[in-house]
Design an enzyme around this catalytic site. Structure first.
Site, PDB file in Angstrom:
ATOM      1  N   ASP A 171      43.343   5.821  23.772  1.00 15.20           N
ATOM      2  CA  ASP A 171      43.142   5.522  22.339  1.00 15.20           C
ATOM      3  C   ASP A 171      43.966   4.335  21.857  1.00 15.20           C
ATOM      4  O   ASP A 171      44.337   4.272  20.690  1.00 15.20           O
ATOM      5  CB  ASP A 171      43.477   6.755  21.467  1.00 15.20           C
ATOM      6  CG  ASP A 171      42.778   8.003  21.954  1.00 15.20           C
ATOM      7  OD1 ASP A 171      41.595   7.881  22.298  1.00 15.20           O
ATOM      8  OD2 ASP A 171      43.408   9.069  22.009  1.00 15.20           O
ATOM      9  N   LYS A 224      41.304  -0.048  23.094  1.00 19.64           N
ATOM     10  CA  LYS A 224      40.707  -0.873  24.159  1.00 19.64           C
ATOM     11  C   LYS A 224      39.301  -1.313  23.794  1.00 19.64           C
ATOM     12  O   LYS A 224      38.877  -2.399  24.152  1.00 19.64           O
ATOM     13  CB  LYS A 224      40.631  -0.081  25.476  1.00 19.64           C
ATOM     14  CG  LYS A 224      41.977   0.232  26.081  1.00 19.64           C
ATOM     15  CD  LYS A 224      41.810   1.009  27.376  1.00 19.64           C
ATOM     16  CE  LYS A 224      41.213   2.385  27.177  1.00 19.64           C
ATOM     17  NZ  LYS A 224      42.033   3.338  26.441  1.00 19.64           N
ATOM     18  N   GLY A 237      36.205   7.478  24.321  1.00 18.03           N
ATOM     19  CA  GLY A 237      35.464   7.184  23.099  1.00 18.03           C
ATOM     20  C   GLY A 237      35.952   5.877  22.526  1.00 18.03           C
ATOM     21  O   GLY A 237      37.151   5.680  22.382  1.00 18.03           O
ATOM     22  N   HIS A 238      35.054   4.969  22.285  1.00 20.37           N
ATOM     23  CA  HIS A 238      35.418   3.677  21.715  1.00 20.37           C
ATOM     24  C   HIS A 238      34.723   3.523  20.375  1.00 20.37           C
ATOM     25  O   HIS A 238      33.521   3.728  20.284  1.00 20.37           O
ATOM     26  CB  HIS A 238      34.921   2.534  22.614  1.00 20.37           C
ATOM     27  CG  HIS A 238      35.713   2.381  23.866  1.00 20.37           C
ATOM     28  ND1 HIS A 238      35.256   1.667  24.946  1.00 20.37           N
ATOM     29  CD2 HIS A 238      36.924   2.837  24.202  1.00 20.37           C
ATOM     30  CE1 HIS A 238      36.183   1.697  25.887  1.00 20.37           C
ATOM     31  NE2 HIS A 238      37.191   2.400  25.462  1.00 20.37           N
ATOM     32  N   GLN A 269      40.759   5.920  29.088  1.00 15.80           N
ATOM     33  CA  GLN A 269      42.032   6.655  28.973  1.00 15.80           C
ATOM     34  C   GLN A 269      43.208   5.679  29.065  1.00 15.80           C
ATOM     35  O   GLN A 269      43.084   4.567  28.612  1.00 15.80           O
ATOM     36  CB  GLN A 269      42.135   7.775  30.028  1.00 15.80           C
ATOM     37  CG  GLN A 269      41.186   8.943  29.773  1.00 15.80           C
ATOM     38  CD  GLN A 269      39.797   8.697  30.313  1.00 15.80           C
ATOM     39  OE1 GLN A 269      39.642   8.248  31.423  1.00 15.80           O
ATOM     40  NE2 GLN A 269      38.787   8.992  29.534  1.00 15.80           N
TER      41      GLN A 269
HETATM   42  P1  IMP Z   1      39.957  15.359  30.478  1.00 15.10           P
HETATM   43  O1  IMP Z   1      39.932  13.910  30.803  1.00 15.10           O
HETATM   44  O2  IMP Z   1      38.850  15.787  29.541  1.00 15.10           O
HETATM   45  O3  IMP Z   1      40.031  16.233  31.703  1.00 15.10           O
HETATM   46  O4  IMP Z   1      41.314  15.665  29.667  1.00 15.10           O
HETATM   47  C1  IMP Z   1      42.591  15.527  30.282  1.00 15.10           C
HETATM   48  C2  IMP Z   1      43.594  14.927  29.323  1.00 15.10           C
HETATM   49  O5  IMP Z   1      43.245  13.585  29.049  1.00 15.10           O
HETATM   50  C3  IMP Z   1      43.653  15.624  27.964  1.00 15.10           C
HETATM   51  O6  IMP Z   1      44.977  15.602  27.487  1.00 15.10           O
HETATM   52  C4  IMP Z   1      42.773  14.747  27.082  1.00 15.10           C
HETATM   53  O7  IMP Z   1      43.100  14.857  25.717  1.00 15.10           O
HETATM   54  C5  IMP Z   1      43.110  13.382  27.650  1.00 15.10           C
HETATM   55  N1  IMP Z   1      42.051  12.388  27.442  1.00 15.10           N
HETATM   56  C6  IMP Z   1      40.908  12.261  28.135  1.00 15.10           C
HETATM   57  N2  IMP Z   1      40.196  11.217  27.687  1.00 15.10           N
HETATM   58  C7  IMP Z   1      40.908  10.651  26.710  1.00 15.10           C
HETATM   59  C8  IMP Z   1      40.716   9.494  25.889  1.00 15.10           C
HETATM   60  O8  IMP Z   1      39.733   8.752  25.984  1.00 15.10           O
HETATM   61  N3  IMP Z   1      41.709   9.248  24.998  1.00 15.10           N
HETATM   62  C9  IMP Z   1      42.827  10.015  24.894  1.00 15.10           C
HETATM   63  N4  IMP Z   1      43.048  11.081  25.646  1.00 15.10           N
HETATM   64  C10 IMP Z   1      42.110  11.403  26.557  1.00 15.10           C
END
Ligand code: IMP
Length: 427
Positions: free
Chosen positions: A13, A16, A40-41, A223
């Site tokens: 977040d 990017k 998510g962008h 991420q």
């Molecule tokens: P997962 O990727 O859904 O397995 O989640 C694993 C961890 O990564 C969790 O703490 C999510 O909140 C975090 N996470 C996954 N994708 C994002 C993102 O795009 N932005 C921020 N945190 C993310």
């Protein structure tokens, strides 16, 4: 600089999407290399707001080739919905390509993600529940379903039968969930397959050719560094490698092809989900960041945890990805704070001062931040288009960050809009 990787330097977040969107304007190819629709962008283009999850941000520029690389995980239903939504708004998807080697998120992956989080209870990771982890598990266990399987329905059904034999036992016996019939899963999948087939391609070859032709290729990380499965705050991480090195394995090019690595960091820090966060705030400054920065997740709508910029973690991110330049986003959000702080070191439980990110999680969990405090600024930054336009105190803050991480800051976010930036990036 024909090949540039853009990556998150924090817990995701970082903004990017906006940075990639800006650089996509100057690139011929934009490629995603890891993650899936957990990302998510939000892109603000004029009066239009686009929320993208899997499709690379370059899609908003006609003619830009957009690649979903082999290192990503693709939820076919979610991707179809995203494609339909974009098409309805007049965005052409003609230049989208999906790697045949990308793994597909199956309905049982989503079920298992949710069920395992529920079972972990207070030890849960706080995943996005999009099935990301279970899909990567199957990839490593070699029972995954790949995009190329959509091109061969016979193989697809056979692979689903094999995968579901074990999955149904887990769904039913461990989590008390209904069993899934391979034929039903295949039927749903083949409905999406019709839509996705034209996009499936040998994307590694396409990127290689683009680089050979001297085209500018942008590798878009999802991420962030601190969510990297190897280098992040394990187990509170995602199941892939957001660090820059993964752009190579996640798209099928060699490390010698990368020219530049642009790390993206907010002017403060946010985190969603569980896990340690030394500079986290529970005070007025934290609420200021939450409200002024509108810190709610694009994917899950969750409120983000907010804190001061952590230079120990930022230096770690710079090192892990060999960053050559930094984008500092959302500097405008800090306007109106009396004082601003930068975390310059940690103190461990014994009071020892640490300037390098601790490798041991027990040490990291016990760390408290040591701050350098600076005067804040009141001015609205939204009209700043060059470093000289910044008020002196904001400029001092930026300079202190660049000096601490020893990387030039070539882009600064000064407002929500696409062109509200100070932009000195060369791509
Ligand atoms: P997962 O990727 O859904 O397995 O989640 C694993 C961890 O990564 C969790 O703490 C999510 O909140 C975090 N996470 C996954 N994708 C994002 C993102 O795009 N932005 C921020 N945190 C993310």
């Amino acid at each position: 600089m024909p090949a540039t990787v853009v990556i998150g330097a924090q817990w995701g977040d970082e903004g990017k999407g906006k940075v990639v969107d800006l650089l996509a304007e100057r690139s011929e190819v934009v490629a995603r290399y890891q993650g899936g629709n957990n990302a998510g962008h939000t892109i603000v283009a004029g009066d239009e707001v686009y929320k993208l999850h899997l499709v690379p941000s370059g899609i908003l520029y006609p003619g830009t080739l957009c690649v979903i690389g082999n290192g990503t995980v693709v939820d076919p239903g979610a991707l179809c919905a995203e494609i339909d939504g974009l098409e309805e708004r007049g965005v052409s998807l003609e230049t989208l390509r999906i790697s045949g080697n990308a793994h597909l998120i199956m309905p049982y992956h989503v079920m298992l993600d949710g069920a395992s989080e529920m079972k972990l209870g207070k030890f849960s990771i706080g995943t996005t529940r999009r099935g990301i982890g279970p899909c990567y598990q199957d990839k490593a266990a070699r029972v995954g379903i790949r995009a190329q399987d959509l091109l061969d329905p016979k193989i697809l059904v056979r692979k689903l039968e094999i995968a579901l034999e074990a999955k149904n036992e887990i769904l039913e016996k461990l989590y008390g969930l209904p069993r899934l019939a391979p034929a039903d899963v295949a039927e749903d999948l083949l409905a999406h397959a019709e839509r996705l087939r034209p996009f499936i391609a040998d994307t590694a070859l396409i990127i290689d050719r683009a680089l050979r032709d001297g085209k500018r290729v942008l590798f878009e990380g999802a991420q962030g560094t601190m969510l990297d499965i190897d280098h992040g705050t394990y187990p509170f991480v995602t199941s892939s490698n957001p660090v820059a090195g993964a752009a190579c394995t996640g798209t099928g090019i060699g490390p010698t092809r990368i020219d530049s690595v642009l790390g993206v960091t907010k002017a403060y820090v946010t985190r969603v989900g569980e896990g340690p966060f030394p500079t986290e705030l529970d005070d007025d400054a934290g609420r200021h960041m939450l409200e002024q920065g509108n810190e709610f997740g694009t994917t899950t709508g969750r409120q983000r945890r907010c804190g001061w910029l952590d230079l120990v973690a930022l230096r770690y991110a710079v090192r892990l990805s060999g960053m050559t330049q930094l984008a500092l986003t959302k500097l405008d959000v800090l306007s109106g704070l009396d004082r601003v702080r930068l975390c310059v070191a940690y103190r461990d439980r014994d009071g020892a001062r640490l300037t390098d990110f601790p490798y041991h999680q027990t040490v990291f969990h016990g760390c408290t931040p040591e701050y350098e405090e600076m005067a804040g600024w009141d001015e609205d930054l939204s009209g700043c288009r060059s470093l000289e336009d910044l008020p002196p105190r904001a400029r001092e803050y930026v300079d202190a960050i660049a000096a601490a991480v020893e990387v030039p800051i070539t882009l600064i976010g000064t407002g929500q809009g696409r062109h509200q930036v100070i932009d000195q990036v060369e791509v």
